[in-house]
Scaffold this motif. Structure first.
Motif, mmCIF file in Angstrom:
data_model
loop_
_atom_site.group_PDB
_atom_site.id
_atom_site.type_symbol
_atom_site.label_atom_id
_atom_site.label_comp_id
_atom_site.label_asym_id
_atom_site.label_seq_id
_atom_site.Cartn_x
_atom_site.Cartn_y
_atom_site.Cartn_z
ATOM 1 N N TYR A 1 0.836 -1.187 0.000
ATOM 2 C CA TYR A 1 0.000 0.000 0.000
ATOM 3 C C TYR A 1 0.880 1.249 0.000
ATOM 4 O O TYR A 1 1.997 1.256 0.521
ATOM 5 C CB TYR A 1 -0.894 0.050 1.250
ATOM 6 N N GLN B 1 0.636 5.370 1.160
ATOM 7 C CA GLN B 1 -0.154 6.325 1.935
ATOM 8 C C GLN B 1 0.344 7.739 1.667
ATOM 9 O O GLN B 1 1.524 8.037 1.812
ATOM 10 C CB GLN B 1 -0.060 6.019 3.435
ATOM 11 N N GLY C 1 -4.020 12.774 3.554
ATOM 12 C CA GLY C 1 -5.386 13.077 3.132
ATOM 13 C C GLY C 1 -6.008 12.092 2.169
ATOM 14 O O GLY C 1 -7.190 12.206 1.851
ATOM 15 N N LEU C 2 -5.220 11.116 1.703
ATOM 16 C CA LEU C 2 -5.761 10.163 0.712
ATOM 17 C C LEU C 2 -5.968 8.771 1.272
ATOM 18 O O LEU C 2 -6.530 7.906 0.612
ATOM 19 C CB LEU C 2 -4.826 10.082 -0.502
ATOM 20 N N GLY C 3 -5.498 8.512 2.450
ATOM 21 C CA GLY C 3 -5.644 7.173 3.000
ATOM 22 C C GLY C 3 -4.681 6.191 2.354
ATOM 23 O O GLY C 3 -3.677 6.561 1.747
ATOM 24 N N LEU C 4 -5.007 4.923 2.456
ATOM 25 C CA LEU C 4 -4.164 3.848 1.932
ATOM 26 C C LEU C 4 -4.669 3.414 0.572
ATOM 27 O O LEU C 4 -5.854 3.106 0.415
ATOM 28 C CB LEU C 4 -4.196 2.659 2.900
ATOM 29 N N LEU D 1 4.685 7.310 1.937
ATOM 30 C CA LEU D 1 4.916 6.288 2.957
ATOM 31 C C LEU D 1 4.365 4.975 2.417
ATOM 32 O O LEU D 1 3.201 4.909 2.001
ATOM 33 C CB LEU D 1 4.204 6.686 4.249
ATOM 34 N N PHE E 1 3.544 0.889 2.863
ATOM 35 C CA PHE E 1 3.291 -0.172 3.834
ATOM 36 C C PHE E 1 3.119 -1.506 3.147
ATOM 37 O O PHE E 1 2.403 -1.624 2.156
ATOM 38 C CB PHE E 1 2.021 0.122 4.640
ATOM 39 N N GLY F 1 -8.895 -8.812 8.333
ATOM 40 C CA GLY F 1 -8.045 -7.829 8.994
ATOM 41 C C GLY F 1 -6.623 -7.880 8.491
ATOM 42 O O GLY F 1 -6.110 -8.933 8.112
ATOM 43 N N TYR F 2 -5.983 -6.730 8.456
ATOM 44 C CA TYR F 2 -4.619 -6.607 7.957
ATOM 45 C C TYR F 2 -3.639 -6.396 9.105
ATOM 46 O O TYR F 2 -3.937 -5.686 10.063
ATOM 47 C CB TYR F 2 -4.506 -5.405 7.013
ATOM 48 N N PHE G 1 -0.007 -4.678 9.381
ATOM 49 C CA PHE G 1 0.880 -3.815 8.603
ATOM 50 C C PHE G 1 2.300 -3.828 9.149
ATOM 51 O O PHE G 1 2.517 -3.975 10.363
ATOM 52 C CB PHE G 1 0.370 -2.367 8.634
ATOM 53 N N GLY G 2 3.268 -3.651 8.241
ATOM 54 C CA GLY G 2 4.638 -3.408 8.651
ATOM 55 C C GLY G 2 4.784 -1.980 9.137
ATOM 56 O O GLY G 2 3.839 -1.189 9.099
ATOM 57 N N SER G 3 5.975 -1.626 9.584
ATOM 58 C CA SER G 3 6.226 -0.299 10.158
ATOM 59 C C SER G 3 6.348 0.799 9.111
ATOM 60 O O SER G 3 6.387 1.972 9.460
ATOM 61 C CB SER G 3 7.497 -0.329 11.004
ATOM 62 N N ARG H 1 9.487 5.155 4.537
ATOM 63 C CA ARG H 1 9.281 6.538 4.070
ATOM 64 C C ARG H 1 10.251 6.786 2.928
ATOM 65 O O ARG H 1 11.456 6.816 3.128
ATOM 66 C CB ARG H 1 9.509 7.528 5.194
#
Lengths: 116, 112
Positions: free
Chosen positions: A35, A37, A40-43, A88, A90, A104-105, A107-109, A112
């Protein structure tokens, strides 16, 4: 150790360079995702894989490629980085319910990435 | 297709309650909720699978109205640790399988 590990955590690269982001997981999940990120746009989904031989494009796959080296490893490549790929990133894994829906997901850390 | 979250941002004092809504234009199979601290990974909170289902743990709960294609997240007696951005992930059934679409997020700030 984290369930989903991403490397590197931060990266600055120049326009036109090839870069690879790596992801490994210990969840034992077959499904893995990349993904992006942006504020303001989300994933937004770039690519996903439901097993080692299965690779699928997401909604924003242009300019990206992936490789599923093993059940536990899923890497994302930017063949020729451009500034609007600064974001960013993920990696995520998921389990699934009997009907095939995502359960459910994890996520990794995150990585960037800055393209200058 | 992206679900609409409201409000976009909310500021609370410790101990106050908040409701975050997630509304979709598509028929939903399930709804997930996540919390993300700045610069960190989103953390899975819960999934709601059935219309009318309610779930919760501690003082965070959620409901899912399948007919209205909406879900709400309830934060009761908020704590400083609740600060962060909350995302809903809506799962729809499409040709070829399932697809999850995330909302843009609701920023929650809890102050002492």
């Amino acid at each position: 150790d984290a369930d989903v590990t991403q490397t590197p955590r931060n990266r600055i690269t120049k326009t036109g360079k090839r870069i690879m982001l790596e992801c490994s997981q210990t969840k034992g999940h077959d499904r893995m995702y990349w993904y992006r990120q942006d504020p303001g746009l989300g994933l937004r989904l770039i690519y996903y894989s439901f097993d080692v031989k299965d690779i699928n494009k997401g909604e924003i796959s242009d300019g990206y490629s992936v490789s599923r080296q093993a059940q536990a490893k899923f890497s994302l490549s930017l063949e020729s980085a451009i500034p609007n790929q600064t974001a960013l990133y993920f990696c995520a894994t998921s389990d699934f319910d009997p009907a095939g829906g995502t359960y459910g997901y994890t996520f990794g850390s995150g990585t960037r990435l800055t393209v200058v | 297709q992206q679900p609409v979250q409201s409000p976009q941002a909310v500021i609370l004092r410790e101990g106050e309650d908040a409701v975050i809504n997630c509304s979709s234009s598509k028929a939903l199979y399930s709804v997930h909720w996540y919390r993300q601290k700045h610069g960190e990974a989103p953390i899975f909170l819960m999934i709601l699978l059935k219309g009318g289902e309610q779930k919760g743990h501690d003082k965070i709960s959620a409901s899912f109205n399948e007919k209205k294609q909406q879900s709400s997240l309830y934060l009761t007696a908020s704590q400083l640790s609740y600060s962060g951005t909350y995302f809903c992930g809506t799962e729809i059934i499409q040709a070829g399988g399932f697809k999850t679409i995330f909302g843009a997020g609701t920023r929650l700030f809890v102050k002492a």
